[in-house]
Design a protein around this motif. Structure first.
Motif, PDB file in Angstrom:
ATOM      1  N   ILE A  69      33.497  -2.996 -15.984  1.00 10.24           N
ATOM      2  CA  ILE A  69      32.028  -3.025 -16.001  1.00 10.24           C
ATOM      3  C   ILE A  69      31.520  -3.021 -17.442  1.00 10.24           C
ATOM      4  O   ILE A  69      30.634  -3.788 -17.813  1.00 10.24           O
ATOM      5  CB  ILE A  69      31.454  -1.825 -15.217  1.00 10.24           C
ATOM      6  CG1 ILE A  69      31.729  -1.990 -13.717  1.00 10.24           C
ATOM      7  CG2 ILE A  69      29.951  -1.681 -15.462  1.00 10.24           C
ATOM      8  CD1 ILE A  69      31.346  -0.788 -12.883  1.00 10.24           C
ATOM      9  N   MET A 310      28.585   3.791  -7.563  1.00  5.69           N
ATOM     10  CA  MET A 310      28.516   2.799  -8.640  1.00  5.69           C
ATOM     11  C   MET A 310      29.819   2.016  -8.741  1.00  5.69           C
ATOM     12  O   MET A 310      29.810   0.817  -9.029  1.00  5.69           O
ATOM     13  CB  MET A 310      28.222   3.508  -9.961  1.00  5.69           C
ATOM     14  CG  MET A 310      28.088   2.579 -11.156  1.00  5.69           C
ATOM     15  SD  MET A 310      27.551   3.443 -12.634  1.00  5.69           S
ATOM     16  CE  MET A 310      28.894   4.626 -12.847  1.00  5.69           C
ATOM     17  N   GLY A 314      30.022  -1.919  -8.185  1.00  2.76           N
ATOM     18  CA  GLY A 314      30.532  -2.670  -9.324  1.00  2.76           C
ATOM     19  C   GLY A 314      31.678  -3.585  -8.926  1.00  2.76           C
ATOM     20  O   GLY A 314      31.750  -4.741  -9.360  1.00  2.76           O
ATOM     21  N   THR A 328      25.043  -2.507 -12.559  1.00 10.11           N
ATOM     22  CA  THR A 328      25.452  -1.234 -13.147  1.00 10.11           C
ATOM     23  C   THR A 328      24.272  -0.507 -13.770  1.00 10.11           C
ATOM     24  O   THR A 328      24.171   0.725 -13.678  1.00 10.11           O
ATOM     25  CB  THR A 328      26.535  -1.465 -14.224  1.00 10.11           C
ATOM     26  OG1 THR A 328      27.578  -2.255 -13.665  1.00 10.11           O
ATOM     27  CG2 THR A 328      27.109  -0.146 -14.703  1.00 10.11           C
TER      28      THR A 328
END
Length: 362
Positions: A69, A310, A314, A328
């Protein structure tokens, strides 16, 4: 049976791998996350062997996802995220208020007290909400844990099928975001990746020391993003390594849900199902607002709002080439908001409610 942790882990690893293979053969979305998660959950419920998945394995998986990410963050992406901050705040507040409204309805339908349902319904802050539940008197921690984990698993399972379904079918899946156009592709994976590995580990332990939420993912994101924005781009990870990170996280999630510990199983499971489905529908509605006013692609807007973890959002954004940095950015903003702002607000609200109830009874 099999009290040795090593044997338990090996057996769990085998079941998780079989689940991954099956889901891969079935061509399901993110098979190496959903497969191990499903197989371990089912196996641990019905098998006679005690399952075991060390948290450090999950943490390594989070570090890998965090790096993938962080490497998508560029100067252009950072400027775009800063411009979206008002929208992030508005969407986060609307989502939290929506969850509070769901909690009112679910509490009345099931008879479970409102503070417990509300604490179990706040999205994206599993660790923080569990800690809060333990600190507040009168909140059923077991029910909160189940609601949080059940919602997370439902969203992890349902969102991929929505994203890959006909609802988002018209989206161009080749380059919907900046990840492939902006991230530099280097010929030499080594030794550059070793430098970024050190950065990820250092920042992971630093954020853990500072008691940040999800440090093993947030640390690598921050460390990699800073170096990337400064102009030293990290190499892209091979898909096999990303699959491995999904496997590491999926096996751990599969062991989180423990319905056998609930006192009113049918009522609480029904509550979790209703709450989870309603949240997904509400997230779809809010994502339409972002898509309309922010000119963001459908998949990017939905994954930005979806009340899951998250790391899972992601992974999904990476799989479909959505705007990973934007997804993100929204998820990180909500994570920090829920971590720092929501617990004091809930504490104040529950205290006021308790005072009113006390006055009425007297």
């Amino acid at each position: 049976m099999f009290k040795d942790k090593r044997i338990q882990f090996f057996f769990t690893l085998l079941i998780a791998f079989i689940g991954g293979i099956i889901f891969h053969k079935l061509n399901t979305p993110i098979p190496w996350l959903l497969g191990p998660m499903t197989a371990v959950f089912i196996g641990s419920r019905f098998g006679k062997v005690q399952f075991y998945w060390p948290s450090w394995i999950r943490n390594i998986g989070l570090v890998i996802v965090g790096y993938s990410i962080g490497v998508s963050f560029t100067k252009k992406a950072l400027v775009q995220i800063v411009a979206e901050l008002p929208s992030m705040l508005l969407m986060t507040l609307l989502l939290v208020l929506f969850c509070a409204g769901i909690a009112v309805v679910v509490s009345k339908l099931t008879g479970v007290d409102y503070p417990t349902v509300l604490t179990g319904s706040i999205p994206g802050g599993l660790t923080q909400m569990l800690t809060f539940a333990e600190e507040m008197k009168g909140i059923d921690v077991t029910t909160v844990t189940f609601l949080q984990v059940a919602r997370l698993m439902m969203i992890i399972f349902c969102v991929p099928f929505l994203i890959f379904g006909p609802l988002f079918h018209n989206e161009n899946k080749l380059t919907t975001g900046m990840i492939h156009s902006e991230v530099a592709v280097t010929d030499s994976f080594f030794p550059k990746i070793l430098l970024f590995a050190v950065i990820c580990v250092v920042f992971a332990f630093l954020t853990k020391k500072l008691r940040f939420p999800t440090p093993y993912m947030l640390g690598p994101i921050l460390g990699t993003a800073v170096v990337n924005v400064l102009g030293f781009a990290g190499p892209s990870l091979p898909s096999a390594l990303l699959d491995l990170s999904q496997f590491m996280i999926g096996g751990y999630i599969g062991l989180l849900l423990k319905p056998e510990k609930l006192e009113h199983k049918v009522r609480i499971i029904s509550l979790a199902f209703i709450s989870g489905i309603t949240m997904i529908i509400g997230s779809l509605g809010l994502s339409l607002l972002i898509m309309h006013f922010g000119h963001i692609s459908p998949s990017t807007s939905f994954l930005s709002i979806a009340p899951g973890g998250m790391d899972q959002m992601g992974i999904l954004a990476h799989e479909i080439n959505a705007d990973l940095s934007m997804v993100t950015g929204y998820q990180l903003f909500r994570l920090f908001f829920i971590y720092f702002a929501v617990p004091p607000m809930l504490k104040w609200f529950f205290t006021k409610q308790g005072d009113r109830h006390h006055k009425k009874t007297n």
